[in-house]
Motif scaffolding. Structure first.
Motif, PDB file in Angstrom:
ATOM      1  N   GLN B 152     -25.733 -37.207  16.471  1.00  0.00           N
ATOM      2  CA  GLN B 152     -26.092 -35.719  15.248  1.00  0.00           C
ATOM      3  C   GLN B 152     -27.089 -35.045  15.992  1.00  0.00           C
ATOM      4  OE1 GLN B 152     -25.819 -35.313  11.903  1.00  0.00           O
ATOM      5  NE2 GLN B 152     -24.106 -36.920  12.154  1.00  0.00           N
ATOM      6  N   ILE B 153     -28.203 -35.945  16.381  1.00  0.00           N
ATOM      7  CA  ILE B 153     -28.526 -34.494  17.300  1.00  0.00           C
ATOM      8  C   ILE B 153     -27.784 -33.719  18.752  1.00  0.00           C
ATOM      9  CG2 ILE B 153     -30.617 -34.738  19.590  1.00  0.00           C
ATOM     10  CD1 ILE B 153     -32.084 -36.556  17.581  1.00  0.00           C
ATOM     11  N   ILE B 154     -27.207 -34.826  19.445  1.00  0.00           N
ATOM     12  CA  ILE B 154     -26.177 -34.239  20.459  1.00  0.00           C
ATOM     13  C   ILE B 154     -25.103 -32.879  19.812  1.00  0.00           C
ATOM     14  CG2 ILE B 154     -24.349 -34.241  21.227  1.00  0.00           C
ATOM     15  CD1 ILE B 154     -25.335 -37.684  22.455  1.00  0.00           C
ATOM     16  N   LYS B 155     -24.622 -33.055  18.811  1.00  0.00           N
ATOM     17  CA  LYS B 155     -24.302 -32.175  18.292  1.00  0.00           C
ATOM     18  C   LYS B 155     -24.901 -30.956  18.208  1.00  0.00           C
ATOM     19  CE  LYS B 155     -22.580 -32.318  13.645  1.00  0.00           C
ATOM     20  NZ  LYS B 155     -22.098 -32.908  12.796  1.00  0.00           N
ATOM     21  N   LEU B 156     -26.339 -31.251  17.348  1.00  0.00           N
ATOM     22  CA  LEU B 156     -27.205 -29.976  16.951  1.00  0.00           C
ATOM     23  C   LEU B 156     -27.785 -29.505  18.081  1.00  0.00           C
ATOM     24  CD1 LEU B 156     -29.098 -31.795  13.875  1.00  0.00           C
ATOM     25  CD2 LEU B 156     -26.982 -29.831  13.606  1.00  0.00           C
ATOM     26  N   LEU B 157     -27.713 -30.799  20.002  1.00  0.00           N
ATOM     27  CA  LEU B 157     -28.239 -29.517  20.790  1.00  0.00           C
ATOM     28  C   LEU B 157     -26.676 -28.978  20.958  1.00  0.00           C
ATOM     29  CD1 LEU B 157     -29.741 -32.658  22.141  1.00  0.00           C
ATOM     30  CD2 LEU B 157     -31.132 -30.121  21.410  1.00  0.00           C
ATOM     31  N   THR B 158     -25.622 -29.336  21.111  1.00  0.00           N
ATOM     32  CA  THR B 158     -24.555 -28.412  21.505  1.00  0.00           C
ATOM     33  C   THR B 158     -24.650 -27.787  20.414  1.00  0.00           C
ATOM     34  OG1 THR B 158     -23.577 -30.571  22.101  1.00  0.00           O
ATOM     35  CG2 THR B 158     -21.974 -28.294  21.852  1.00  0.00           C
ATOM     36  N   ALA B 159     -24.612 -27.174  19.476  1.00  0.00           N
ATOM     37  CA  ALA B 159     -24.140 -26.079  18.907  1.00  0.00           C
ATOM     38  C   ALA B 159     -25.856 -25.023  18.942  1.00  0.00           C
ATOM     39  CB  ALA B 159     -25.152 -26.076  16.875  1.00  0.00           C
ATOM     40  N   ARG B 160     -26.685 -25.430  19.494  1.00  0.00           N
ATOM     41  CA  ARG B 160     -27.917 -24.658  19.876  1.00  0.00           C
ATOM     42  C   ARG B 160     -28.033 -23.917  20.915  1.00  0.00           C
ATOM     43  NH1 ARG B 160     -33.876 -26.847  18.887  1.00  0.00           N
ATOM     44  NH2 ARG B 160     -33.256 -26.617  17.592  1.00  0.00           N
ATOM     45  N   HIS B 161     -26.843 -24.625  22.066  1.00  0.00           N
ATOM     46  CA  HIS B 161     -27.077 -24.593  23.546  1.00  0.00           C
ATOM     47  C   HIS B 161     -25.903 -24.530  23.869  1.00  0.00           C
ATOM     48  CE1 HIS B 161     -31.832 -25.112  23.990  1.00  0.00           C
ATOM     49  NE2 HIS B 161     -30.862 -26.865  23.730  1.00  0.00           N
ATOM     50  N   GLY B 162     -25.220 -24.195  23.150  1.00  0.00           N
ATOM     51  CA  GLY B 162     -23.335 -24.395  23.742  1.00  0.00           C
ATOM     52  C   GLY B 162     -23.021 -25.322  24.314  1.00  0.00           C
TER      53      GLY B 162
END
Lengths: 337, 364
Positions: B152-162
């Protein structure tokens, strides 16, 4: 040494029995010294009212098994208490020494060798504590507190949070074996209890322990090597903790990464309830046995009566409080006589 | 105090003892009659220190009493030896079955074997046993739970930083806890697949104050920390306080929002999600643990029949489907972890909603 007896400075090394008893004063003395047994009897009756199984032979056996480890620890902690010191690392030493013993089994050591190594590891920790307290003049409360934290950390580090359960059947035999339906494990407690009683009542070492706890300065003047007596008390204490560790591992058939931590407060409370003074020089193994049985009965009894679980620890604490309060009255009245 | 006091006390004591002994006889008969009429099914809880365990005990109590059985709970307060002693004590009451959340998977095996000898069915919830015969185990894959929280965190980090990068604090709990250790391992193993994510894995013992101090220290070291994870909701209140103190308690989408993902799915997590501050919580289902265990004991184990393996389906639960498989100790249902977020937080089947809204188990 009679129950609850103490050694006063003036007679530190020579007295082996309590004061002469006569008439009403001896009755009073007897009642005061045995109040823990009345309290125990009352609790047994009360728990029996709530649950008929409490009066069964099975329950008696159950209480004896559960009293074994606590009893050994109570005996262990009573020795530093009798020389006016304290060892807070006892319960942690129990867990640490047991894991040391169990680990040696991985190196081809036979089961009895592993048990022996574990018990000796407990004694070595006791020796270290004794040396720190006597040679380095460290305050036992703080030194053993630090040792407790070290040993807890060491146990966690050694096990890496895992539980050790792959112990051979021979190693855990004593925790599981029975003669008929009677478990063998409590015999170890009985033997240790008798051994400590003999040491305290029948030997020079025992008299010296009471004397050192009663008044260290007077003991020194009387020619007793106080530091040596204290070190011996700590070593014997660690040895008993090692035995308790082996018994617990054998009964549980497992050693957890926080093995024994829950025993500390109860193992201190048991001898104090049984009349061992926190200021040293007073107490007996009969009283310790009473304290151990009382605490075990409270725990076993509360588990089989249907109190709401939120209130059980509080009720247990209140019962212990009452036991300590009764003991305090006893001590006060004894002192006032 | 005079000796007269003791004479009086002794008489009073003897009278009291006689009265109690008489009461014992009556009480024994009454209890015996009661025990004979109702199967006794006790519950051995590992702790009552967290909302999760309180809700779980309540769920067992409700499920047991719904069967018309006699219930009793004991609490070991995270003391493994005490739990074994309590099992031994409960054995004396000759229970029809026992249900337990073990503190330690391996240590509980000796107690289970004692119940096996007496042919008393054992139901295990939340923390599986590693040995012994267990009629039914219903639990949660803690390792997978940790991995899902990381995903979940990885998905949200990807959304935040590309791309999957950034800084993450894992405020892990006490390693003596099997569940927390597995969650830590699952979380970290997943995070380590992403080399551009800087992971700060720090011990908190699962205590509020330590979670707070660790989070404050990490925020001082890494002011632009992207995400925080805790293995349980109750102690993560310390993280929330720390984020508030550092001005990082921002809603999702706001500048400075710290991605916040936990495990357990307690009502407080629901509230944080509803308020927009928390991104997600990976849930387990203590109510299902209790109800399914009692269901299997009632239908099979207490009739001396083995619990059948195969698919388990019940639309009463949010996760709806699982599979009962053969494990080392017997039939086992591992309830699949699921994610609670703003899209499903109001679903009435969530255990947090049942415990808080329907049963009224409020946070004290």
């Amino acid at each position: 040494m009679s129950d609850g007896a103490s050694v006063k400075p003036s007679a530190a090394a020579s007295r082996t029995a309590g004061p002469a008893r006569s008439g009403r004063s001896s009755t009073l003395q007897w009642l005061l010294q045995n109040v823990v047994w009345f309290w125990l009897f009352g609790l047994v009756v009360i728990f029996g009212v709530f649950n008929p199984y409490f009066f069964t032979i099975n329950n008696m056996q159950n209480i004896m098994v559960q009293a074994t480890v606590l009893g050994l620890l109570a005996l262990a902690i009573s020795l530093p208490l009798l020389v006016a010191e304290i060892d807070l690392s006892i319960a942690s030493n129990m867990g640490f020494s047991s894991v040391i013993g169990a680990l040696t089994l991985n190196y081809g050591v036979p089961w009895w060798g592993g048990a022996l190594v574990g018990i000796l590891a407990g004694a070595v920790v006791g020796l270290f504590n004794g040396l720190c307290v006597t040679r380095l003049r460290m305050v036992s409360l703080i030194e053993t507190l630090a040792m407790m934290i070290i040993l807890q950390g060491a146990l966690l580090a050694i096990t890496e949070g895992n539980t050790i359960a792959n112990m051979p059947d021979e190693y855990t035999w004593i925790g599981q074996a029975t003669i008929g339906t009677w478990p063998i494990m409590p015999l170890v407690f009985v033997v240790c209890l008798a051994a400590e009683a003999i040491i305290l009542r029948r030997t020079v070492l025992g008299r010296s322990i009471y004397a050192v706890g009663g008044n260290a300065a007077a003991s020194t003047a009387a020619g007793i090597r106080v530091d040596r007596i204290k070190i011996i008390a700590f070593v014997l204490s660690g040895l008993l903790a090692g035995i308790a560790g082996y018994m617990l591992a054998a009964w549980q058939m497992a050693i957890t990464s926080n093995q024994g931590e829950g025993f500390l407060l109860y193992s201190i409370a048991a001898p104090i309830i049984g009349g061992v003074s926190v200021f040293g020089g007073r107490g007996s193994v009969v009283g310790i046995l009473g304290g151990v049985l009382l605490l075990t009965t409270i725990q076993a009894g509360l588990a089989v009566v249907s109190f709401p679980s939120f209130y059980v620890p509080m009720i247990g604490g209140l019962m212990i409080f009452v036991a300590v309060a009764i003991d305090a009255i006893r001590v006060r009245m004894s002192a006032g006589r | 105090m005079s000796t007269e006091f003791f004479r009086t006390s002794r008489r009073a004591f003897l009278k009291g003892a006689a009265a109690l002994a008489a009461g014992t006889a009556v009480g024994s008969q009454a209890s015996g009659a009661s025990a004979a009429s109702k199967p006794f099914v006790p519950y051995s809880n590992k702790s009552l220190d967290y909302y999760f365990f309180v809700a779980q005990e309540e769920a067992v109590k409700r499920a047991v009493e719904a069967q018309g059985w006699e219930f009793q709970a004991v609490n070991a307060n995270f003391d493994n030896t005490r739990q074994l002693q309590q099992w031994q004590n409960l054995l004396l009451k000759n229970p029809a079955a026992i249900i337990s959340d073990p503190i330690d998977s391996q240590a509980i095996a000796s107690a289970i074997k004692r119940f096996n000898k007496k042919k008393i069915p054992v139901g295990i919830i939340d923390t599986p046993a590693s040995d012994g015969g267990v009629a039914i185990t219903v639990d949660f894959d803690n390792y997978q739970g940790g991995a899902m929280a990381a995903e979940q965190i990885i998905k949200l980090l990807t959304a935040r930083h590309g791309s999957p990068k950034g800084s993450v604090l894992n405020a892990y709990g006490a390693l003596q806890s099997v569940a927390w250790r597995l969650r830590k391992e699952g979380f970290e193993a997943t995070m380590q697949k992403y080399p551009d994510i800087k992971l700060y894995s720090r011990p908190t013992e699962g205590m509020i104050d330590k979670m707070q101090s660790v989070t404050l220290a990490t925020l001082a070291e890494v002011p632009d920390l992207d995400a925080v994870h805790a293995p349980s909701d109750t102690p993560s209140r310390g993280i929330v306080t720390a984020l508030q103190q550092k001005g990082r308690w921002k809603k999702v989408g706001e500048d400075g929002h710290a991605i916040f993902v936990n495990i357990d799915g307690e009502p407080i997590a629901h509230q944080w999600i509803k308020d927009g501050y928390m991104d997600a919580s990976v849930a387990q289902d203590p109510i299902a643990y209790a109800e399914i265990t009692v269901e299997m004991l009632s239908k099979y184990a207490m009739k001396q029949q083995p619990v059948p393996t195969g698919p388990y389906e019940n639309k009463k639960y949010y996760w709806e489907r699982g599979v009962i498989t053969d494990s080392l100790t017997g039939p086992s249902l591992i309830i699949p972890p699921f994610v609670i977020n703003k899209d499903n937080v109001d679903d009435k089947r969530m255990w947090g909603n049942i415990a808080y809204n329907e049963w009224g188990l409020k946070y004290k």
